[in-house]
Design an enzyme around this catalytic site. Structure first.
Site, short mmCIF file in Angstrom:
data_model
loop_
_atom_site.label_atom_id
_atom_site.label_comp_id
_atom_site.label_asym_id
_atom_site.label_seq_id
_atom_site.Cartn_x
_atom_site.Cartn_y
_atom_site.Cartn_z
N ARG A 91 0.87 -1.11 -0.03
CA ARG A 91 0.00 0.02 0.13
C ARG A 91 0.77 1.10 -0.05
O ARG A 91 1.86 1.29 0.70
CB ARG A 91 -0.90 -0.07 1.30
N GLU A 95 -4.28 7.56 -3.48
CA GLU A 95 -4.73 6.97 -4.89
C GLU A 95 -6.19 7.37 -4.99
O GLU A 95 -7.00 7.42 -4.14
CB GLU A 95 -4.81 5.34 -4.72
N HIS A 104 -1.15 0.10 -9.94
CA HIS A 104 -1.71 -0.69 -9.13
C HIS A 104 -2.55 -1.97 -9.54
O HIS A 104 -3.76 -2.00 -9.50
CB HIS A 104 -2.79 0.04 -8.26
#
Length: 329
Positions: A240, A269, A293
């Site tokens: 993350r 994000e 991602h």
């Protein structure tokens, strides 16, 4: 029986397994980012919620859904869900633990190889007609093989285990750190050795992050952490973005405290053009390789995850305990 699905309707329909429960349940879709009011208006009487792992689900919504028994993340992440509110109401919060482990492991190794082989720079220079120039430089500077690297894995859950398994044929030395050390038998099975975090950071050529975001790990990769790495070392993040202090990583790259980084996840994000990591000085821009991602979003990962999700829905509606509970019930 009704399920509220928060996420992309086309994706959920594409990967929905052909099970009796999927045919029987009434499905109500809301897009990611829908307001509390919209969610409650759409399906306040839902028995279950399936949710995109990037979505938010507030305690306000959870407390106003009297029939709710399960909140099921479509993936591994569940940070946006008010797990405490769900626990207080006796509602299971579950994820799809391990469903994307192999896929993310592939992305992790891709980023390692791309950095070691100057893939982004090589593609650009080849397109500019300057192939020999880069080839001559790399023959002098040297290209490190992955098998010559000491790899440090921060966290040793499902994804890190899958990384270790896939690194084995490269003949790397693989080291891990986790809050709990594995039994010796499992270390032998995965061909890994244990080090304390500080020792591992200093010893390894590549540090790869595989820990969840918690109060302890948010911003963990800061100036102090990066300052302990070798100046020739690389950082990989397929976990993350919140784990990395963006300013600290920017500073470490431009002052050459580390060689570079491969990032599948960036905080916040969605990534925007003004993110500091996308705005390195020209001579350092290609020291970071980004992927958007996509590590865990393979076709097979979604099929596995949706099968787990619907199996959990069925179990809970039958009065059974679901798999992969994350809120302590």
């Amino acid at each position: 029986m009704k399920i509220l699905i928060i996420g992309n309707e086309d994706r959920y329909n594409k990967y929905m397994p052909d099970l009796e429960i999927t045919r029987e349940m009434e499905k109500v879709f809301c897009p990611r980012g829908a307001s509390d009011e919209a969610l409650l208006q759409a399906a306040q009487d839902a028995d279950a919620i399936a949710i995109d792992p990037m979505s938010k689900l507030s305690g306000n919504v959870i407390r106003q859904m009297p029939k709710l028994k399960l909140i099921q993340s479509e993936g591994v992440g569940f940070n946006g869900i008010d797990c405490q509110a769900a626990k207080e109401k006796g509602i299971y919060v579950c994820n799809c633990k391990g469903a994307n482990a192999g896929a993310v492991a592939e992305q992790t190794i891709l980023l390692m190889l791309a950095l070691l082989r100057s893939t982004i720079t090589g593609d650009r220079v080849e397109r500019e007609g300057r192939q020999i120039e880069l080839k001559e430089r790399l023959m002098y500077e040297g290209i490190t093989e992955l098998g010559d690297c000491k790899i440090g894995l921060v966290g040793f859950g499902d994804i890190a285990k899958a990384v270790a398994k896939r690194l084995r044929p490269f003949e790397c030395e693989i080291i891990y750190y986790d809050t709990r050390r594995l039994p010796e038998k499992l270390e032998e099975e995965y061909h890994v050795s244990y080090m304390e975090l500080d020792e591992m950071i200093q010893a390894c050529d590549i540090i790869s992050l595989h820990c969840p975001v918690t109060k302890e790990t948010a911003g963990m990769v800061n100036a102090e952490f990066l300052g302990k790495m070798k100046p020739t070392a690389y950082l990989i993040n397929t976990a993350r973005g919140d784990i990395i202090d963006n300013q600290a990583l920017y500073d470490a790259i431009v002052t050459e405290k580390i060689r570079g980084a491969g990032l599948d996840t960036v905080y916040p994000e969605p990534t925007t053009k003004d993110n500091i990591l996308l705005n390195l000085p020209e001579e350092f821009k290609e020291r970071i390789i980004f992927s958007p991602h996509i590590g865990g979003i393979t076709t097979s990962s979604f099929r596995r995850a949706h099968k787990i999700s619907w199996s959990n829905v069925e179990a809970v509606l039958n009065g059974e305990r679901p798999q992969y509970i994350v809120n302590g019930l």
